[in-house]
Motif scaffolding. Structure first.
Motif, short mmCIF file in Angstrom:
data_model
loop_
_atom_site.label_atom_id
_atom_site.label_comp_id
_atom_site.label_asym_id
_atom_site.label_seq_id
_atom_site.Cartn_x
_atom_site.Cartn_y
_atom_site.Cartn_z
N GLY A 262 0.79 -1.22 0.00
CA GLY A 262 0.00 0.00 0.00
C GLY A 262 0.83 1.28 0.00
N LYS A 263 0.13 2.38 -0.09
CA LYS A 263 0.74 3.70 -0.10
C LYS A 263 1.70 3.89 1.08
CE LYS A 263 -0.56 8.61 0.05
NZ LYS A 263 -1.71 9.54 0.10
N SER A 264 2.93 4.29 0.78
CA SER A 264 3.94 4.55 1.81
C SER A 264 4.17 3.36 2.73
CB SER A 264 3.57 5.79 2.65
OG SER A 264 3.62 6.95 1.85
N GLY A 265 3.97 2.15 2.19
CA GLY A 265 4.11 0.95 3.01
C GLY A 265 5.46 0.82 3.68
N PHE A 266 6.55 1.18 2.97
CA PHE A 266 7.90 1.11 3.53
C PHE A 266 8.58 2.48 3.50
CE2 PHE A 266 7.06 -3.22 2.00
CZ PHE A 266 7.40 -3.96 3.12
N ASP A 267 7.80 3.51 3.45
CA ASP A 267 8.32 4.88 3.38
C ASP A 267 9.25 5.16 4.57
OD1 ASP A 267 8.68 7.62 3.07
OD2 ASP A 267 6.60 7.97 2.50
N SER A 268 10.42 5.74 4.26
CA SER A 268 11.37 6.17 5.29
C SER A 268 11.91 5.04 6.15
CB SER A 268 10.76 7.27 6.17
OG SER A 268 10.39 8.39 5.39
N CYS A 269 12.03 3.84 5.57
CA CYS A 269 12.75 2.75 6.24
C CYS A 269 14.23 2.95 5.91
CB CYS A 269 12.25 1.39 5.75
SG CYS A 269 10.59 0.98 6.31
N THR A 293 16.59 5.44 2.02
CA THR A 293 17.86 6.01 1.57
C THR A 293 19.01 5.02 1.50
OG1 THR A 293 18.24 6.75 3.85
CG2 THR A 293 17.28 8.34 2.32
N SER A 294 18.83 3.81 2.05
CA SER A 294 19.88 2.79 1.99
C SER A 294 19.60 1.72 0.92
CB SER A 294 20.04 2.10 3.35
OG SER A 294 20.45 3.02 4.34
N CYS A 315 15.30 7.70 -3.00
CA CYS A 315 16.12 6.52 -2.67
C CYS A 315 17.53 6.83 -3.19
CB CYS A 315 15.54 5.27 -3.31
SG CYS A 315 13.98 4.73 -2.57
N GLU A 316 18.29 7.51 -2.41
CA GLU A 316 19.55 8.11 -2.85
C GLU A 316 20.61 7.09 -3.25
OE1 GLU A 316 20.54 10.45 0.51
OE2 GLU A 316 18.87 11.86 0.24
N GLU A 317 20.58 5.91 -2.65
CA GLU A 317 21.59 4.89 -2.95
C GLU A 317 21.13 3.88 -3.99
OE1 GLU A 317 24.74 4.81 -1.74
OE2 GLU A 317 24.24 6.77 -0.87
N LEU A 318 19.93 4.06 -4.52
CA LEU A 318 19.40 3.10 -5.48
C LEU A 318 20.24 3.13 -6.76
CD1 LEU A 318 17.04 1.09 -5.88
CD2 LEU A 318 15.78 2.94 -7.00
N SER A 319 20.85 1.97 -7.06
CA SER A 319 21.72 1.90 -8.24
C SER A 319 21.06 1.19 -9.41
CB SER A 319 23.03 1.18 -7.88
OG SER A 319 22.77 -0.16 -7.46
N THR A 320 20.17 0.22 -9.12
CA THR A 320 19.53 -0.54 -10.19
C THR A 320 18.06 -0.79 -9.87
OG1 THR A 320 21.61 -1.70 -10.63
CG2 THR A 320 19.62 -2.62 -11.61
N LEU A 321 17.20 -0.39 -10.79
CA LEU A 321 15.77 -0.65 -10.69
C LEU A 321 15.38 -1.45 -11.93
CD1 LEU A 321 12.91 -0.25 -9.53
CD2 LEU A 321 12.84 1.97 -10.72
N SER A 337 14.43 12.52 -7.34
CA SER A 337 15.55 12.78 -6.42
C SER A 337 16.41 11.55 -6.15
CB SER A 337 15.03 13.36 -5.09
OG SER A 337 14.38 14.59 -5.30
N CYS A 338 16.42 10.60 -7.09
CA CYS A 338 17.38 9.51 -7.02
C CYS A 338 18.67 9.97 -7.70
CB CYS A 338 16.84 8.26 -7.72
SG CYS A 338 15.47 7.46 -6.85
N GLY A 339 19.77 9.25 -7.47
CA GLY A 339 21.06 9.65 -8.03
C GLY A 339 21.12 9.52 -9.54
N ASP A 340 21.97 10.32 -10.17
CA ASP A 340 22.11 10.31 -11.63
C ASP A 340 22.67 8.99 -12.16
OD1 ASP A 340 21.18 12.89 -11.70
OD2 ASP A 340 23.18 13.80 -11.68
N SER A 341 23.31 8.22 -11.29
CA SER A 341 23.92 6.96 -11.73
C SER A 341 22.95 5.79 -11.73
CB SER A 341 25.12 6.62 -10.84
OG SER A 341 24.70 6.47 -9.49
N LEU A 342 21.68 6.06 -11.43
CA LEU A 342 20.67 5.00 -11.40
C LEU A 342 20.51 4.37 -12.78
CD1 LEU A 342 18.28 3.41 -10.16
CD2 LEU A 342 16.82 5.37 -10.71
#
Length: 366
Positions: A262-269, A293-294, A315-321, A337-342
């Motif tokens: 659901g909405k924001s189910g894991f938000d800010s974990c 963020t991890s 999700c600042e550390e997200l490298s692969t989606l 606001s994810c990193g440019d290297s995503l």
């Protein structure tokens, strides 16, 4: 021969019809309808949107002490109260909603701090998120037996609320729905269960938690700083709204029967570095993993039909989606606001391709 075959077919159809009668149909009675115009009712000062088949109340032009919604406006039934319709009307003493209303929108009566009486529609199907947030002087609310959905924080910070009974037929309750209420403070069980086997609160302080068998929806851990690992039984079909919002969760073991986050189910974990989504998952709600963020990488299974707005925002550390299906629809700004290297990986023809290109993310066609 033809008559025999026809008889057999009719018999099969009859049996199928009988079997379908027992199926549950948890679908909103508020059907889509053609919008006509927005109006103000001179007698009641209520603002409303008129549709072909009904009207939805959207606000009011004056400041009454008592809000009484009529059954009809402009010769059409009032079927819903719109989002934020009466938000922050702190002077209102009572709220009366007629039996024609089937939905109360998000934040509809948010901040009605002086309200002492709330009379709900007997036909009510859904109470939206934060609908009665901070109605701090209400002591008792009668929820109708046909109610199916209670949104996250729906009655949060209704500090005097002590008299409320959640019907057994309620199939979804969002996280924090009753946080800050007198009623919840009196629930002493380790696992507080309500409605149709919904886990709405956890009173323990363990770091590792195994959710009890038979639970269908988990919405229990909002703002819990103790938990680090959670294991779900096979019975769980849904992670509710805000279920793990702002927790110390670092690991969760999902089951194969989970259908919805659901909405924001894991938000800010903030400590969640990885998560393996189950193959039968069908829906990922708005902001489901926002501000994790991890979180380093995540794969969206083939059966997922929709990924909501901002699902992986910040999700600042997200490298692969990775999207395994070319049919998965995406909401707005899913990786804001994810990193440019995503790197976003997906099959040819996926709707995520255009988004990745526009945002300048690395695109990998798989």
């Amino acid at each position: 021969m033809f008559k025999k075959i026809t008889a057999i077919i009719l018999g099969i159809c009859f049996m199928l019809a009988l079997s379908s009668c027992g199926e549950k149909t948890d679908t909103s009675p508020l059907k889509e309808s053609e919008f006509i115009s927005s109006k103000v009712d001179e007698e009641t000062s209520l603002r409303y949107d008129e549709y072909k088949d009904y009207v939805i109340v959207t606000g009011i032009t004056d400041a009454p002490d008592h809000i009484r919604i009529p059954k009809t406006l402009g010769d059409k039934e009032v079927k819903a109260i719109g989002k934020d319709a009466f938000r922050d009307m702190g002077w209102v003493k009572s709220i009366t909603i007629p039996d024609t209303v089937v939905e109360i929108g998000e934040g509809a009566f948010y901040g009605a701090i002086s309200a002492e009486s709330i009379l709900l529609s007997e036909s009510l199907y859904e109470i939206g998120s934060s609908a009665f947030y901070d109605c701090r002087n209400v002591k008792n609310v009668r929820l109708p037996l046909g109610l199916k959905i209670i949104g996250g924080f729906a009655f949060a910070d209704c500090t005097k609320l002590e008299g409320i009974s959640i019907p057994k037929g309620v199939s979804s309750i969002g996280g924090g729905a009753f946080t800050g209420t007198e009623w919840l403070s009196k629930q002493t069980d380790e696992f507080v269960i309500a409605g149709d086997n919904i886990l709405i609160h956890y009173n323990g302080e363990d770091e590792k938690v195994t959710v009890p068998e038979e639970i269908k929806v988990v919405s229990a851990f909002y703002d819990n700083f103790f938990i680090k690992e959670v294991t779900l039984p096979e019975s769980v079909q849904e992670i509710g709204e805000y279920a793990f919002l702002n927790t110390s969760l670092a690991k969760i073991n999902l089951n194969d029967n989970l259908k919805k986050i659901g909405k924001s189910g894991f938000d800010s974990c903030l400590k969640l570095k990885e998560i393996s989504l189950n193959k039968n998952l069908e829906e990922i709600g708005d902001f489901a993993f926002s501000s994790c963020t991890s979180l380093e990488e995540i794969t969206i299974p083939k059966k997922v039909k929709t990924t909501g707005d901002g699902a992986f925002a910040r999700c600042e550390e997200l490298s692969t989606l990775t999207f395994l299906s070319d049919k998965t629809e995406i909401g707005k700004n899913i990786c804001d606001s994810c990193g440019d290297s995503l790197t976003i990986a997906c099959p040819k023809g996926s709707p995520v391709i255009d988004y990745a290109k526009k945002q300048g993310f690395i695109l990998d066609i798989i």
